[in-house]
Design a protein around this motif. Structure first.
Motif, PDB file in Angstrom:
ATOM      1  N   LEU A  30       8.355  -1.188  -1.526  1.00 60.42           N
ATOM      2  CA  LEU A  30       6.823  -1.034  -0.749  1.00 60.42           C
ATOM      3  C   LEU A  30       7.904  -1.658   0.497  1.00 60.42           C
ATOM      4  CD1 LEU A  30       3.967  -1.013  -2.033  1.00 60.42           C
ATOM      5  CD2 LEU A  30       5.409   1.226  -1.716  1.00 60.42           C
ATOM      6  N   GLU A  31       8.213  -0.184   1.192  1.00 61.88           N
ATOM      7  CA  GLU A  31       9.283  -0.821   2.573  1.00 61.88           C
ATOM      8  C   GLU A  31       7.738  -0.005   3.452  1.00 61.88           C
ATOM      9  OE1 GLU A  31      12.811  -1.709   5.197  1.00 61.88           O
ATOM     10  OE2 GLU A  31      13.014  -0.914   2.955  1.00 61.88           O
ATOM     11  N   LEU A  32       7.058  -0.562   4.587  1.00 60.96           N
ATOM     12  CA  LEU A  32       6.347   0.017   4.785  1.00 60.96           C
ATOM     13  C   LEU A  32       6.062  -0.767   5.953  1.00 60.96           C
ATOM     14  CD1 LEU A  32       3.168   0.812   1.716  1.00 60.96           C
ATOM     15  CD2 LEU A  32       4.826   2.255   3.086  1.00 60.96           C
ATOM     16  N   HIS A  33       6.435   0.414   7.335  1.00 62.78           N
ATOM     17  CA  HIS A  33       6.018  -0.564   8.600  1.00 62.78           C
ATOM     18  C   HIS A  33       5.376  -0.131   9.656  1.00 62.78           C
ATOM     19  CE1 HIS A  33       9.213  -3.015   8.312  1.00 62.78           C
ATOM     20  NE2 HIS A  33       9.754  -1.783   7.675  1.00 62.78           N
ATOM     21  N   ARG A  34       3.490  -0.721  10.099  1.00 60.01           N
ATOM     22  CA  ARG A  34       2.781  -0.072  10.831  1.00 60.01           C
ATOM     23  C   ARG A  34       1.993   1.380  10.432  1.00 60.01           C
ATOM     24  NH1 ARG A  34       1.329  -2.823  14.967  1.00 60.01           N
ATOM     25  NH2 ARG A  34       0.993  -1.023  15.900  1.00 60.01           N
ATOM     26  N   VAL A  35       1.868   1.325   8.887  1.00 59.44           N
ATOM     27  CA  VAL A  35       1.101   2.643   8.586  1.00 59.44           C
ATOM     28  C   VAL A  35       0.230   3.014   8.125  1.00 59.44           C
ATOM     29  CG1 VAL A  35       3.631   3.338   7.713  1.00 59.44           C
ATOM     30  CG2 VAL A  35       2.653   2.312   6.176  1.00 59.44           C
ATOM     31  N   LYS A  36      -0.576   4.357   9.068  1.00 57.69           N
ATOM     32  CA  LYS A  36      -1.947   3.930   8.381  1.00 57.69           C
ATOM     33  C   LYS A  36      -1.917   4.020   6.831  1.00 57.69           C
ATOM     34  CE  LYS A  36      -3.854   5.599  11.851  1.00 57.69           C
ATOM     35  NZ  LYS A  36      -4.676   4.261  13.219  1.00 57.69           N
ATOM     36  N   LEU A  37      -3.624   2.963   6.844  1.00 58.33           N
ATOM     37  CA  LEU A  37      -4.134   2.790   4.839  1.00 58.33           C
ATOM     38  C   LEU A  37      -3.347   4.301   3.767  1.00 58.33           C
ATOM     39  CD1 LEU A  37      -4.583   0.799   3.355  1.00 58.33           C
ATOM     40  CD2 LEU A  37      -7.149   1.061   3.391  1.00 58.33           C
ATOM     41  N   LYS A  38      -4.086   5.209   4.837  1.00 57.83           N
ATOM     42  CA  LYS A  38      -3.571   6.385   3.935  1.00 57.83           C
ATOM     43  C   LYS A  38      -2.544   7.288   3.499  1.00 57.83           C
ATOM     44  CE  LYS A  38      -5.095  11.101   4.023  1.00 57.83           C
ATOM     45  NZ  LYS A  38      -5.542  12.885   4.419  1.00 57.83           N
ATOM     46  N   GLU A  39      -1.192   6.657   4.867  1.00 52.91           N
ATOM     47  CA  GLU A  39      -0.283   6.920   4.261  1.00 52.91           C
ATOM     48  C   GLU A  39       0.191   5.978   3.705  1.00 52.91           C
ATOM     49  OE1 GLU A  39       4.067   6.899   6.600  1.00 52.91           O
ATOM     50  OE2 GLU A  39       2.729   7.143   7.669  1.00 52.91           O
ATOM     51  N   ALA A  40      -0.131   4.636   3.552  1.00 51.96           N
ATOM     52  CA  ALA A  40       0.306   3.504   2.131  1.00 51.96           C
ATOM     53  C   ALA A  40       0.247   3.578   1.213  1.00 51.96           C
ATOM     54  CB  ALA A  40       0.272   2.220   3.346  1.00 51.96           C
ATOM     55  N   LEU A  41      -0.944   4.371   1.159  1.00 48.20           N
ATOM     56  CA  LEU A  41      -1.559   5.120  -0.506  1.00 48.20           C
ATOM     57  C   LEU A  41      -0.743   5.805  -1.300  1.00 48.20           C
ATOM     58  CD1 LEU A  41      -5.854   4.421   0.136  1.00 48.20           C
ATOM     59  CD2 LEU A  41      -4.106   3.071  -1.064  1.00 48.20           C
ATOM     60  N   ASN A  42      -0.580   7.124  -0.349  1.00 48.87           N
ATOM     61  CA  ASN A  42      -0.063   8.344  -0.547  1.00 48.87           C
ATOM     62  C   ASN A  42       1.499   7.115  -1.311  1.00 48.87           C
ATOM     63  OD1 ASN A  42      -1.981   9.915   0.044  1.00 48.87           O
ATOM     64  ND2 ASN A  42      -0.374  10.241   1.949  1.00 48.87           N
ATOM     65  N   VAL A  43       2.225   6.620  -0.267  1.00 50.46           N
ATOM     66  CA  VAL A  43       3.148   6.840  -0.976  1.00 50.46           C
ATOM     67  C   VAL A  43       3.171   5.474  -2.324  1.00 50.46           C
ATOM     68  CG1 VAL A  43       5.389   4.870  -0.539  1.00 50.46           C
ATOM     69  CG2 VAL A  43       4.494   6.468   1.362  1.00 50.46           C
ATOM     70  N   LEU A  44       1.960   4.632  -2.364  1.00 46.67           N
ATOM     71  CA  LEU A  44       1.997   3.927  -3.780  1.00 46.67           C
ATOM     72  C   LEU A  44       1.942   4.263  -5.044  1.00 46.67           C
ATOM     73  CD1 LEU A  44       2.190   0.893  -4.821  1.00 46.67           C
ATOM     74  CD2 LEU A  44      -0.233   0.955  -4.416  1.00 46.67           C
ATOM     75  N   GLU A  45       1.036   6.179  -5.078  1.00 42.80           N
ATOM     76  CA  GLU A  45       0.388   6.974  -5.357  1.00 42.80           C
ATOM     77  C   GLU A  45       1.784   7.612  -5.413  1.00 42.80           C
ATOM     78  OE1 GLU A  45      -3.002  10.167  -5.850  1.00 42.80           O
ATOM     79  OE2 GLU A  45      -1.737  10.238  -3.474  1.00 42.80           O
ATOM     80  N   LYS A  46       2.600   7.885  -5.001  1.00 39.27           N
ATOM     81  CA  LYS A  46       4.300   8.382  -5.300  1.00 39.27           C
ATOM     82  C   LYS A  46       5.277   7.723  -6.524  1.00 39.27           C
ATOM     83  CE  LYS A  46       3.711  11.766  -1.766  1.00 39.27           C
ATOM     84  NZ  LYS A  46       4.142  12.723  -1.025  1.00 39.27           N
ATOM     85  N   LYS A  47       5.476   6.281  -5.996  1.00 38.82           N
ATOM     86  CA  LYS A  47       6.075   5.513  -6.586  1.00 38.82           C
ATOM     87  C   LYS A  47       5.037   4.688  -7.585  1.00 38.82           C
ATOM     88  CE  LYS A  47       9.034   4.172  -2.831  1.00 38.82           C
ATOM     89  NZ  LYS A  47       9.689   3.312  -1.980  1.00 38.82           N
ATOM     90  N   GLY A  48       4.368   4.997  -7.893  1.00 39.83           N
ATOM     91  CA  GLY A  48       3.360   4.007  -8.952  1.00 39.83           C
ATOM     92  C   GLY A  48       3.193   4.611  -9.886  1.00 39.83           C
ATOM     93  N   ASN A  49       3.474   6.212  -9.826  1.00 40.14           N
ATOM     94  CA  ASN A  49       2.733   7.393 -10.309  1.00 40.14           C
ATOM     95  C   ASN A  49       1.430   6.642 -11.270  1.00 40.14           C
ATOM     96  OD1 ASN A  49       3.403   9.690 -12.174  1.00 40.14           O
ATOM     97  ND2 ASN A  49       3.743   7.924 -14.036  1.00 40.14           N
ATOM     98  N   ILE A  50       0.089   6.370 -10.330  1.00 39.74           N
ATOM     99  CA  ILE A  50      -0.776   6.221  -9.846  1.00 39.74           C
ATOM    100  C   ILE A  50      -1.478   7.614  -9.316  1.00 39.74           C
ATOM    101  CG2 ILE A  50      -1.100   4.296 -10.525  1.00 39.74           C
ATOM    102  CD1 ILE A  50      -1.833   3.397  -7.693  1.00 39.74           C
ATOM    103  N   ARG A  51      -3.620   7.563  -9.604  1.00 38.63           N
ATOM    104  CA  ARG A  51      -3.989   8.519  -8.923  1.00 38.63           C
ATOM    105  C   ARG A  51      -4.453   8.032  -7.787  1.00 38.63           C
ATOM    106  NH1 ARG A  51      -6.329  12.287 -11.955  1.00 38.63           N
ATOM    107  NH2 ARG A  51      -6.369  10.873 -13.973  1.00 38.63           N
ATOM    108  N   PHE A  52      -4.783   7.862  -6.767  1.00 37.41           N
ATOM    109  CA  PHE A  52      -6.132   7.553  -5.800  1.00 37.41           C
ATOM    110  C   PHE A  52      -7.326   8.735  -5.781  1.00 37.41           C
ATOM    111  CE2 PHE A  52      -2.648   4.147  -4.331  1.00 37.41           C
ATOM    112  CZ  PHE A  52      -3.758   3.847  -5.001  1.00 37.41           C
ATOM    113  N   LEU A  53      -8.449   7.619  -5.763  1.00 36.29           N
ATOM    114  CA  LEU A  53      -9.760   8.932  -5.282  1.00 36.29           C
ATOM    115  C   LEU A  53     -10.321   7.897  -4.648  1.00 36.29           C
ATOM    116  CD1 LEU A  53     -11.600  10.963  -6.094  1.00 36.29           C
ATOM    117  CD2 LEU A  53     -13.199   9.559  -7.984  1.00 36.29           C
ATOM    118  N   TYR A  54     -10.901   8.480  -3.404  1.00 38.24           N
ATOM    119  CA  TYR A  54     -11.348   7.892  -2.076  1.00 38.24           C
ATOM    120  C   TYR A  54     -11.808   8.923  -1.318  1.00 38.24           C
ATOM    121  CZ  TYR A  54      -6.818   8.812   0.155  1.00 38.24           C
ATOM    122  OH  TYR A  54      -5.800   9.357   0.542  1.00 38.24           O
TER     123      TYR A  54
END
Length: 121
Positions: A30-54
């Motif tokens: 992960l290389e996230l610099h001053r991004v909104k939490l929602k954007e960070a979760l989107n990146v983690l969702e794609k890279k980690g092959n997971i789905r978030f419900l929030y």
């Protein structure tokens, strides 16, 4: 009204299911610099092959996050992203992760949507 109660009860029971963790062996860069939490979760969702419900409302007051890590477990990354927030997460089956306010009860969760088939009907 009874249908809503059944749905909420089922949802609560699902939250209490002890599921195998999605992050066993799954590491991401992960290389996230001053991004909104929602954007960070989107990146983690794609890279980690997971789905978030929030709830979008739960994320609305979050501050920008920075996380630069190589080969970090998905669950560790999520813990770091949610650190110093009023949010917590719970891992469920099929790589689904629920993110919600700490100490939120089932009565606080409102689910809206439309269920469709593969054709959109």
């Amino acid at each position: 009204m009874m249908l809503n109660w059944i749905f909420v009860s089922s949802f609560v029971l699902c939250l209490q299911v002890s599921a195998s963790t999605f992050s066993q062996g799954t590491k991401v860069d992960l290389e996230l610099h001053r991004v909104k939490l929602k954007e960070a979760l989107n990146v983690l969702e794609k890279k980690g092959n997971i789905r978030f419900l929030y709830s979008e409302d739960d994320l609305s007051g979050s501050k920008d996050v920075t996380l630069v890590k190589s080969q970090i477990f998905v669950s560790d990354a999520l813990m770091l992203l949610l650190k110093n927030t009023n949010l917590e997460f719970q891992e469920l089956e099929d790589n689904l992760v629920v993110i919600r306010l700490r100490n939120a009860s089932a009565a606080d969760i409102l689910v809206k949507g439309l269920v469709t088939d593969a054709n959109g009907t």
